[in-house]
Design an enzyme around this catalytic site. Structure first.
Site, PDB file in Angstrom:
ATOM      1  N   CYS A 289      -6.122   7.068  49.058  1.00 10.50           N
ATOM      2  CA  CYS A 289      -7.526   7.283  49.425  1.00 10.50           C
ATOM      3  C   CYS A 289      -7.845   6.471  50.686  1.00 10.50           C
ATOM      4  CB  CYS A 289      -8.418   6.839  48.276  1.00 10.50           C
ATOM      5  SG  CYS A 289     -10.164   6.960  48.686  1.00 10.50           S
TER       6      CYS A 289
ATOM      7  N   HIS B 153      -3.428  -3.854  38.297  1.00 15.21           N
ATOM      8  CA  HIS B 153      -3.941  -2.529  38.648  1.00 15.21           C
ATOM      9  C   HIS B 153      -3.183  -2.030  39.891  1.00 15.21           C
ATOM     10  CE1 HIS B 153      -6.650   0.542  40.238  1.00 15.21           C
ATOM     11  NE2 HIS B 153      -7.069   0.678  38.988  1.00 15.21           N
TER      12      HIS B 153
ATOM     13  N   GLU C 274      -3.963  -0.422  42.486  1.00  8.08           N
ATOM     14  CA  GLU C 274      -4.570  -0.670  43.796  1.00  8.08           C
ATOM     15  C   GLU C 274      -4.395  -2.134  44.210  1.00  8.08           C
ATOM     16  OE1 GLU C 274      -8.697   0.548  44.258  1.00  8.08           O
ATOM     17  OE2 GLU C 274      -8.902  -1.039  45.738  1.00  8.08           O
TER      18      GLU C 274
ATOM     19  N   THR D 281     -11.642  -1.397  44.852  1.00  9.25           N
ATOM     20  CA  THR D 281     -12.698  -0.396  45.081  1.00  9.25           C
ATOM     21  C   THR D 281     -13.407   0.037  43.800  1.00  9.25           C
ATOM     22  OG1 THR D 281     -11.104   1.390  44.860  1.00  9.25           O
ATOM     23  CG2 THR D 281     -11.538   0.592  47.095  1.00  9.25           C
TER      24      THR D 281
ATOM     25  N   CYS E   7     -16.142   1.395  46.132  1.00  6.99           N
ATOM     26  CA  CYS E   7     -16.330   2.665  46.833  1.00  6.99           C
ATOM     27  C   CYS E   7     -17.602   3.366  46.368  1.00  6.99           C
ATOM     28  CB  CYS E   7     -15.109   3.553  46.649  1.00  6.99           C
ATOM     29  SG  CYS E   7     -15.038   4.329  45.030  1.00  6.99           S
TER      30      CYS E   7
ATOM     31  N   SER F 143      -7.941   3.197  33.310  1.00  8.67           N
ATOM     32  CA  SER F 143      -8.743   3.527  34.491  1.00  8.67           C
ATOM     33  C   SER F 143      -9.824   2.465  34.652  1.00  8.67           C
ATOM     34  CB  SER F 143      -9.375   4.908  34.306  1.00  8.67           C
ATOM     35  OG  SER F 143     -10.562   5.004  35.061  1.00  8.67           O
TER      36      SER F 143
ATOM     37  N   ASN G 182     -12.361   2.252  36.745  1.00  2.00           N
ATOM     38  CA  ASN G 182     -13.770   2.651  36.862  1.00  2.00           C
ATOM     39  C   ASN G 182     -14.316   3.210  35.555  1.00  2.00           C
ATOM     40  OD1 ASN G 182     -13.827   5.717  37.227  1.00  2.00           O
ATOM     41  ND2 ASN G 182     -12.283   5.100  38.721  1.00  2.00           N
TER      42      ASN G 182
ATOM     43  N   SER H 105     -11.088   9.837  37.691  1.00  2.00           N
ATOM     44  CA  SER H 105      -9.859  10.628  37.578  1.00  2.00           C
ATOM     45  C   SER H 105      -9.894  11.540  36.342  1.00  2.00           C
ATOM     46  CB  SER H 105      -8.640   9.708  37.520  1.00  2.00           C
ATOM     47  OG  SER H 105      -8.782   8.804  36.448  1.00  2.00           O
TER      48      SER H 105
HETATM   49  S1  SF4 Z   1     -12.356   5.859  43.069  1.00  2.00           S
HETATM   50 FE1  SF4 Z   1     -13.081   5.502  45.160  1.00  2.00          FE
HETATM   51  S2  SF4 Z   1     -11.432   4.408  46.190  1.00  2.00           S
HETATM   52 FE2  SF4 Z   1     -10.561   5.297  44.304  1.00  2.00          FE
HETATM   53  S3  SF4 Z   1      -9.750   7.262  44.946  1.00  2.00           S
HETATM   54 FE3  SF4 Z   1     -11.840   7.643  44.304  1.00  2.00          FE
HETATM   55  S4  SF4 Z   1     -13.094   7.491  46.193  1.00  2.00           S
HETATM   56 FE4  SF4 Z   1     -11.110   6.559  46.595  1.00  2.00          FE
END
Ligand code: SF4
Length: 299
Positions: free
Chosen positions: A91, A119, A121, A159, A189, A217, A219, A261
């Site tokens: 991303c 994680h 990322e 993010t 993000c 995940s 988020n 996701s």
């Molecule tokens: S959650 Fe945010 S940083 Fe992660 S892939 Fe989606 S838009 Fe990109």
């Protein structure tokens, strides 16, 4: 029963780009096509696409796609050594953090990366400047930090953090290192912030919150924490199979959201289940509009 569908929820621009690129790559190069780490939550199966956690599982010379979370330079080196033909769908919002880490490290800063150990990322970002980066996971980590020069310190963030938790850690960092530099607020993000804002605004109307997403995940976990913090019974579910009807009664309001996701089809299957059982009405509530799209990588 009343169902509220939080908007936005589910796929973000980064995940959409990764899926589109994967489909194009399958069309262009055929299968098998290998993908490093999960691209979409919950057993998303594309015939001929093989998800791997170790590059030694990819035969030399094959096509390999990096998922949206990004990878450390070490993985790129391993791929080059195996002569893999790589397709990078990291991303752009993650790449931005990588580039910032490289720039700050070159300028001699100690970088305090706010994020979760292990994680994908975080592994990717730390790999860009392992000598210069220290991981900060919670406010109490700040007090234990040791840096070579307290006047040359910067922070970056994963993010997909909780906006509120990150703000608390940044405040503590600013108190400990008054000269610290960093992004205007954080690197969280737009998709993470918008999904959290929708839950923040809508949870008060609900008796139960269902977050569709996976346990690994970040988020999705943050969405569940946020809903719980507002005092509402909250369940993080993989899909309809995880739903326990004992969680609900017919008069209740159920709020649905989904991690970045989590496919919308999973949300819809959960909604259908509650409609069949409780005759639920469904209402869409969009708290923030999203129109962002990322350009596909060149194949
Ligand atoms: S959650 Fe945010 S940083 Fe992660 S892939 Fe989606 S838009 Fe990109």
């Amino acid at each position: 029963m009343r169902i509220i569908l939080a908007g936005p929820r589910g796929f973000c621009a980064g995940v959409n780009m990764a899926i589109e690129a994967l489909e194009l790559a399958v069309g262009a190069y055929g299968t098998p096509l290998y993908v490093y780490h999960e691209i979409v939550h919950n057993k998303w199966v594309v015939e001929g696409v093989v998800f791997v956690n170790d590059l030694t599982d990819v035969p030399e010379g094959e096509h390999l796609l990096y998922s949206a979370h990004g990878v450390p330079p070490e993985i790129r080196q391993q791929a080059a050594a195996r002569r893999l033909k790589t397709i990078d769908v990291t991303c752009p919002l993650v790449t931005k953090v990588h580039l910032e880490a490289i720039r700050l490290a070159q300028q001699g800063y100690t970088i305090l990366l706010i994020g979760h150990a292990g994680h994908d990322e975080v592994v990717g970002t730390m790999g860009e400047a392992p000598q210069a980066i220290r991981l900060v996971q919670k406010t109490t980590d700040v007090d234990a930090l040791e840096v070579p020069d307290p006047s040359k310190v910067a922070y970056l963030t994963q993010t997909t953090l909780s906006v509120d938790d990150a703000a608390g850690i940044i405040e503590r960092l600013r108190r400990r290192f008054p000269q610290i530099i960093g992004p205007a607020r954080n690197d969280i993000c737009y998709a993470t912030q918008n999904r959290q804002e929708a839950v923040r605004q809508l949870a008060a109307e609900a008796d139960v919150v269902l977050v569709v997403g996976s346990r690994n995940s970040s988020n999705s976990q943050r969405l569940a924490e946020l809903a719980r913090a507002s005092g509402v019974a909250t369940h993080l579910i993989d899909g309809p199979g995880d739903i326990d009807m004992a969680w609900f009664s017919a008069e209740e309001t159920v709020l649905f959201t989904a991690g970045a996701s989590a496919p919308e089809a999973l949300v819809q299957r959960c909604v259908s289940l509650l409609q069949d059982r409780f005759g639920a009405s469904v209402e869409m509530r969009v708290v923030r509009e999203e129109n962002l799209r990322f350009a596909l990588p060149k194949l």
